[in-house]
Scaffold this motif. Structure first.
Motif, short mmCIF file in Angstrom:
data_model
loop_
_atom_site.label_atom_id
_atom_site.label_comp_id
_atom_site.label_asym_id
_atom_site.label_seq_id
_atom_site.Cartn_x
_atom_site.Cartn_y
_atom_site.Cartn_z
N ILE A 36 -8.46 2.81 21.48
CA ILE A 36 -9.57 2.85 20.88
C ILE A 36 -10.05 1.55 20.44
CG2 ILE A 36 -9.30 2.41 17.43
CD1 ILE A 36 -6.24 3.02 18.05
N GLU A 37 -11.61 2.38 20.29
CA GLU A 37 -12.64 1.49 20.41
C GLU A 37 -13.62 0.90 18.81
OE1 GLU A 37 -15.41 1.26 23.13
OE2 GLU A 37 -13.60 1.28 24.02
N ALA A 38 -13.25 1.65 17.88
CA ALA A 38 -13.58 1.08 16.53
C ALA A 38 -12.37 0.18 15.97
CB ALA A 38 -13.28 2.29 15.28
N ALA A 39 -13.65 -0.96 15.83
CA ALA A 39 -12.87 -2.54 15.94
C ALA A 39 -12.14 -2.18 14.42
CB ALA A 39 -13.60 -3.16 15.56
N ASN A 40 -12.45 -1.65 13.16
CA ASN A 40 -12.25 -1.13 11.94
C ASN A 40 -10.96 -0.26 12.10
OD1 ASN A 40 -13.32 1.09 12.39
ND2 ASN A 40 -12.62 2.13 10.30
N LEU A 41 -10.34 0.74 13.07
CA LEU A 41 -9.46 1.41 13.20
C LEU A 41 -8.17 0.63 14.20
CD1 LEU A 41 -11.01 4.90 14.12
CD2 LEU A 41 -9.80 3.18 11.61
N LYS A 42 -8.43 -0.04 14.71
CA LYS A 42 -7.74 -1.06 15.87
C LYS A 42 -6.83 -1.81 15.22
CE LYS A 42 -10.32 -2.26 19.83
NZ LYS A 42 -9.83 -1.89 20.53
N PRO A 43 -6.48 -2.03 14.05
CA PRO A 43 -5.34 -2.64 13.25
C PRO A 43 -4.06 -1.43 13.31
CG PRO A 43 -7.17 -3.40 11.95
CD PRO A 43 -7.68 -2.59 13.35
N LEU A 44 -4.86 0.09 12.82
CA LEU A 44 -4.13 0.95 12.71
C LEU A 44 -3.61 1.20 13.97
CD1 LEU A 44 -5.85 2.61 9.60
CD2 LEU A 44 -4.70 1.36 9.98
N ALA A 45 -3.34 0.05 15.07
CA ALA A 45 -3.47 1.28 16.65
C ALA A 45 -1.68 2.02 16.78
CB ALA A 45 -3.62 0.33 18.01
N ALA A 47 0.21 2.02 14.07
CA ALA A 47 1.25 2.87 12.60
C ALA A 47 1.31 4.00 13.68
CB ALA A 47 -0.36 3.13 12.50
N ASP A 48 2.36 5.43 13.19
CA ASP A 48 2.69 6.53 14.08
C ASP A 48 1.33 7.46 13.33
OD1 ASP A 48 3.83 8.21 15.81
OD2 ASP A 48 5.87 9.02 14.30
N GLU A 49 0.27 7.69 14.06
CA GLU A 49 -0.47 8.23 13.00
C GLU A 49 -1.71 8.30 14.31
OE1 GLU A 49 -3.64 6.86 10.09
OE2 GLU A 49 -1.58 5.68 9.64
N ALA A 50 -1.88 9.87 14.31
CA ALA A 50 -3.43 10.36 14.56
C ALA A 50 -4.31 9.37 14.25
CB ALA A 50 -3.54 12.01 14.75
N LEU A 51 -5.73 8.41 15.14
CA LEU A 51 -6.60 8.53 15.07
C LEU A 51 -7.86 9.06 15.70
CD1 LEU A 51 -5.10 4.65 15.66
CD2 LEU A 51 -5.42 6.05 12.73
N PRO A 52 -8.95 8.96 14.69
CA PRO A 52 -10.65 9.97 15.49
C PRO A 52 -11.10 8.92 16.34
CG PRO A 52 -10.28 8.97 13.43
CD PRO A 52 -9.47 8.44 12.99
N ILE A 53 -11.14 9.36 17.14
CA ILE A 53 -11.78 8.43 18.76
C ILE A 53 -13.29 9.26 17.96
CG2 ILE A 53 -10.21 7.86 19.51
CD1 ILE A 53 -10.32 10.53 22.15
N GLU A 54 -14.64 8.89 19.61
CA GLU A 54 -15.87 9.58 20.37
C GLU A 54 -15.41 10.84 19.91
OE1 GLU A 54 -14.77 5.30 21.11
OE2 GLU A 54 -13.68 7.07 21.91
N CYS A 55 -16.59 11.80 19.90
CA CYS A 55 -17.08 13.31 20.23
C CYS A 55 -16.08 13.94 19.40
CB CYS A 55 -16.81 13.88 21.67
SG CYS A 55 -17.72 12.29 22.88
N GLY A 56 -15.81 13.51 18.11
CA GLY A 56 -15.28 14.63 17.24
C GLY A 56 -13.43 14.31 17.28
N GLN A 57 -12.54 14.04 18.28
CA GLN A 57 -11.89 14.54 19.03
C GLN A 57 -10.61 13.05 18.10
OE1 GLN A 57 -10.92 16.72 21.02
NE2 GLN A 57 -13.22 16.99 20.69
N THR A 58 -9.56 12.98 18.88
CA THR A 58 -8.88 12.48 17.60
C THR A 58 -7.83 11.65 19.07
OG1 THR A 58 -6.71 14.05 17.93
CG2 THR A 58 -8.30 13.51 15.75
N ILE A 59 -7.33 10.58 19.09
CA ILE A 59 -5.78 10.35 19.65
C ILE A 59 -4.98 10.18 19.23
CG2 ILE A 59 -6.61 7.57 18.86
CD1 ILE A 59 -5.14 6.27 21.45
N SER A 60 -3.81 11.26 19.67
CA SER A 60 -2.49 11.63 19.09
C SER A 60 -1.78 10.63 18.18
CB SER A 60 -1.29 12.93 20.11
OG SER A 60 -2.97 13.11 20.92
N GLN A 61 -0.70 11.03 17.44
CA GLN A 61 -0.13 10.38 16.70
C GLN A 61 1.29 9.64 17.85
OE1 GLN A 61 2.62 12.93 14.55
NE2 GLN A 61 3.82 10.96 13.24
N PRO A 62 1.52 8.30 17.99
CA PRO A 62 2.57 7.90 19.12
C PRO A 62 3.85 8.95 19.05
CG PRO A 62 1.80 5.79 17.57
CD PRO A 62 1.03 7.51 17.19
N TYR A 63 4.44 9.47 18.32
CA TYR A 63 6.02 10.49 18.51
C TYR A 63 5.48 11.11 19.12
CZ TYR A 63 9.46 13.36 16.74
OH TYR A 63 9.91 14.46 16.97
#
Length: 205
Positions: A36-45, A47-63
């Motif tokens: 996860i590049e965005a510093a404001n999203l790293k604390p949520l790494a 959490a069991d949820e998908a997060l936005p990444i570059e190019c309008g894509q997401t890093i999938s929910q860990p589950y």
């Protein structure tokens, strides 16, 4: 602090019926925050949820990462094709389980970032390409396992055609509003489809 968050996540995965010890070990070993590049999203790494990444894509929910990996049933002798490298997190998890992972990403920026992460983590059993994953691996060959990390209405014939004998593919199928994970298994002369849990993935480009 990170260890506590990671152990909480592993406990949540186990509570949600993720039981394969190899998958859980891989989830422990690979630092999700590193992808996860965005510093404001790293604390949520963790959490069991998908997060936005570059190019309008997401890093999938860990589950979902753990669920799809477990259903794929990757063994150390397997060569795995992944369609949609994204952040590289799912790729890295697969690399802990497989002999070799071949991964394709259509976005040049995501491809470049993921390759840098693989090198930094010393993951040397990954071959990454930038290109159209819907066509499968450019060189004609068969794979033991295929994992698709973007949604499609139907399994692309080129990917089904790259499933080896007794091969299996895990792929989100259906419209964005009504996708389900599907397990596609090759058995001798036929291909069987099993519908699993509902999901929501970005579309395959």
């Amino acid at each position: 602090m990170m260890d506590e968050r990671l152990e909480s996540l592993i406990y949540l995965l186990q509570r949600n019926a993720i039981a394969d010890p190899r998958v859980l070990a891989a989830m422990r070993d690979i630092p999700r925050d590193f992808f996860i590049e965005a510093a404001n999203l790293k604390p949520l790494a963790y959490a069991d949820e998908a997060l936005p990444i570059e190019c309008g894509q997401t890093i999938s929910q860990p589950y979902i990462v753990a669920y799809m990996t477990e259903r794929l049933n990757v063994q150390r002798k397997h060569d795995v094709l992944e369609i949609g490298t994204g952040s590289g997190y799912q790729t890295a998890i697969l690399s802990r389980l497989a002999r070799h992972v071949y991964t394709i990403e259509i976005h040049e920026e995501l491809h470049r970032l993921a390759v840098g992460r693989f090198k930094a983590l010393g993951l040397d059993n990954i071959t990454a390409l930038c290109g159209d994953g819907s066509k499968g691996w450019p060189e004609h060959r068969l794979f033991d396992r295929i994992l698709v990390t973007a949604g499609v209405s139907a399994a692309p014939p080129d990917l089904v055609g790259q499933l080896g004998p007794c091969g299996a593919m895990v792929i989100p199928l259906g419209k964005t509003s009504s996708q389900r994970i599907a397990l596609v298994a090759r058995a001798e002369t036929r291909v069987d489809y099993q519908s699993l849990i509902p999901v929501r993935f970005v579309p395959l480009l």
